[in-house]
Design an enzyme around this catalytic site. Structure first.
Site, PDB file in Angstrom:
ATOM      1  N   LYS A 160      45.510  48.438  36.639  1.00 24.28           N
ATOM      2  CA  LYS A 160      44.762  48.221  37.899  1.00 24.28           C
ATOM      3  C   LYS A 160      45.673  47.668  38.979  1.00 24.28           C
ATOM      4  CE  LYS A 160      44.836  43.556  37.787  1.00 24.28           C
ATOM      5  NZ  LYS A 160      45.572  42.747  38.739  1.00 24.28           N
ATOM      6  N   ASP A 205      40.472  40.051  33.334  1.00 23.47           N
ATOM      7  CA  ASP A 205      40.543  41.447  33.789  1.00 23.47           C
ATOM      8  C   ASP A 205      40.023  42.449  32.748  1.00 23.47           C
ATOM      9  OD1 ASP A 205      41.731  40.584  36.137  1.00 23.47           O
ATOM     10  OD2 ASP A 205      43.776  40.994  35.450  1.00 23.47           O
TER      11      ASP A 205
HETATM   12  O1  C5P Z   1      42.220  35.679  32.469  1.00 23.25           O
HETATM   13  P1  C5P Z   1      43.647  35.676  32.059  1.00 23.25           P
HETATM   14  O2  C5P Z   1      43.842  34.972  30.771  1.00 23.25           O
HETATM   15  O3  C5P Z   1      44.260  37.024  32.101  1.00 23.25           O
HETATM   16  O4  C5P Z   1      44.409  34.831  33.153  1.00 23.25           O
HETATM   17  C1  C5P Z   1      45.714  34.366  32.917  1.00 23.25           C
HETATM   18  C2  C5P Z   1      45.913  33.079  33.689  1.00 23.25           C
HETATM   19  O5  C5P Z   1      45.764  33.332  35.096  1.00 23.25           O
HETATM   20  C3  C5P Z   1      44.906  31.986  33.403  1.00 23.25           C
HETATM   21  O6  C5P Z   1      45.273  31.219  32.305  1.00 23.25           O
HETATM   22  C4  C5P Z   1      44.959  31.184  34.701  1.00 23.25           C
HETATM   23  O7  C5P Z   1      46.092  30.367  34.720  1.00 23.25           O
HETATM   24  C5  C5P Z   1      45.164  32.253  35.753  1.00 23.25           C
HETATM   25  N1  C5P Z   1      43.880  32.692  36.360  1.00 23.25           N
HETATM   26  C6  C5P Z   1      43.228  31.865  37.254  1.00 23.25           C
HETATM   27  N2  C5P Z   1      42.043  32.251  37.812  1.00 23.25           N
HETATM   28  C7  C5P Z   1      41.507  33.458  37.511  1.00 23.25           C
HETATM   29  C8  C5P Z   1      42.153  34.338  36.610  1.00 23.25           C
HETATM   30  C9  C5P Z   1      43.361  33.930  36.034  1.00 23.25           C
HETATM   31  O8  C5P Z   1      43.700  30.765  37.537  1.00 23.25           O
HETATM   32  N3  C5P Z   1      40.345  33.812  38.069  1.00 23.25           N
END
Ligand code: C5P
Length: 308
Positions: free
Chosen positions: A18, A148
């Site tokens: 994406k 995501d």
């Molecule tokens: O959701 P995901 O684990 O892929 O996100 C990786 C990191 O990105 C999270 O641990 C966080 O530090 C940051 N993040 C965030 N806010 C979001 C999505 C991701 O701070 N909405």
């Protein structure tokens, strides 16, 4: 629920990466995450996830393809975690799986490569194990693995709110021609958000995707879309990787009608007016020496889909 008709030995799923056409972020929340208002578009760069029966309790993953050596194959692998989560939450009998990931989506490139693999593994294992699980449940399990993942399951063009995991469809006409510039290194999403926080960035009030961007998508107008691309994380990504700014300036001089760091970067997405311009732009950018490689893609494309 096991099928009496036939049990597949292997299931293959294709899942797209994406880009974020808009990414607006709040300040850091007490839970460490950021509230987002983001418009995702799935584009035609794909990972393939193959799931094969393995003895009960045996879970393994192998990665081949672009940058495969950069993907962990231990318990932290998101696809493996997805398979185990599905086993824990849904499987009623003993199951095991051998996963094979063919990577094309850049690793830690801001294109949800890890989330795409998790989405692909959820779908592949659900089919392989013949589980009784709805798309809504898969999205809910996926959100536990990464913000995501729900979008990677559905694809297309969608508005993401909450952590980016609450999805609503966005009306989008036509096909957009993008040139992706892949960088040599990686950018870890937490690192980019960390700098974003230290700089005091992030909105305190409501987050609103520019209406002009949504209107551009409704009317299928690439020029208007190019003008209204927005990414709140871009300044932090530039600070960590100053060459990204140079790359964006260069692509714009070459005629891109829009340019944006994808998610937390470092992949940069350049929008072209049409396919012919995308071809020219990709040739010029690949000669620039400013990126590891370039790839012409189109969007929107569907999310995780079975391919056998
Ligand atoms: O959701 P995901 O684990 O892929 O996100 C990786 C990191 O990105 C999270 O641990 C966080 O530090 C940051 N993040 C965030 N806010 C979001 C999505 C991701 O701070 N909405």
């Amino acid at each position: 629920m096991s099928s009496e008709v036939s049990v597949a030995e292997a299931v293959r799923v294709r899942v797209a990466g994406k880009i974020n056409l808009a990414l607006l972020s709040s300040k850091r929340r007490p839970d460490g995450y950021h509230s987002l208002a983001t418009v995702f578009q799935a584009v035609s760069v794909y990972d393939e996830i193959e799931a094969r029966w393995a003895p009960p309790g045996s879970f393994s993953v192998r990665v081949i393809g672009d940058q495969a050596a950069r993907v962990p194959t231990d318990e932290s692998n998101l696809a493996l975690r997805a398979a185990r989560l599905l086993r824990d939450l849904v499987a009623t009998g003993p199951v095991g799986v051998e996963l094979l990931i063919r990577k094309s989506i850049p690793v830690a490139g801001g294109m949800a490569g890890g989330s795409a693999d998790a989405a692909g593994a959820l779908l592949a294992c659900a089919v392989l194990w013949d589980l009784d699980v709805s798309p809504e449940e898969l999205a809910e399990f996926g959100a536990r693995l990464g913000a995501d993942v729900p979008f990677c399951l559905t694809g297309g063009t969608a508005l993401g709110t909450g952590r980016g995991d609450q999805l609503a469809p966005v009306l989008s006409r036509g096909t957009y021609h993008w040139v992706l510039a892949f960088s040599e290194g990686e950018l870890a999403t937490p690192e980019v958000f960390g700098l974003f926080d230290r700089n005091g960035f992030g909105a305190s009030g409501d987050l609103q995707v520019p209406p002009a961007l949504l209107n551009a998508l409704v009317s299928g107008d690439p020029l208007a879309l190019g003008e209204h691309l927005v990414n709140d994380l871009q300044t932090a990504a530039w600070a960590l990787r100053p060459e990204l700014e140079t790359l964006i300036e260069h692509g714009t001089e070459l005629g891109a009608i829009g340019a944006i760091v994808s998610g937390s970067g470092p992949t940069v997405a350049f929008l072209a007016a049409n396919e012919a311009q995308a071809v020219d732009l990709s040739v010029d950018l690949s000669c620039s020496g400013l990126c590891r490689s370039v790839k012409r893609v189109t969007g929107p494309v569907p999310g995780a889909r079975l391919i056998n």
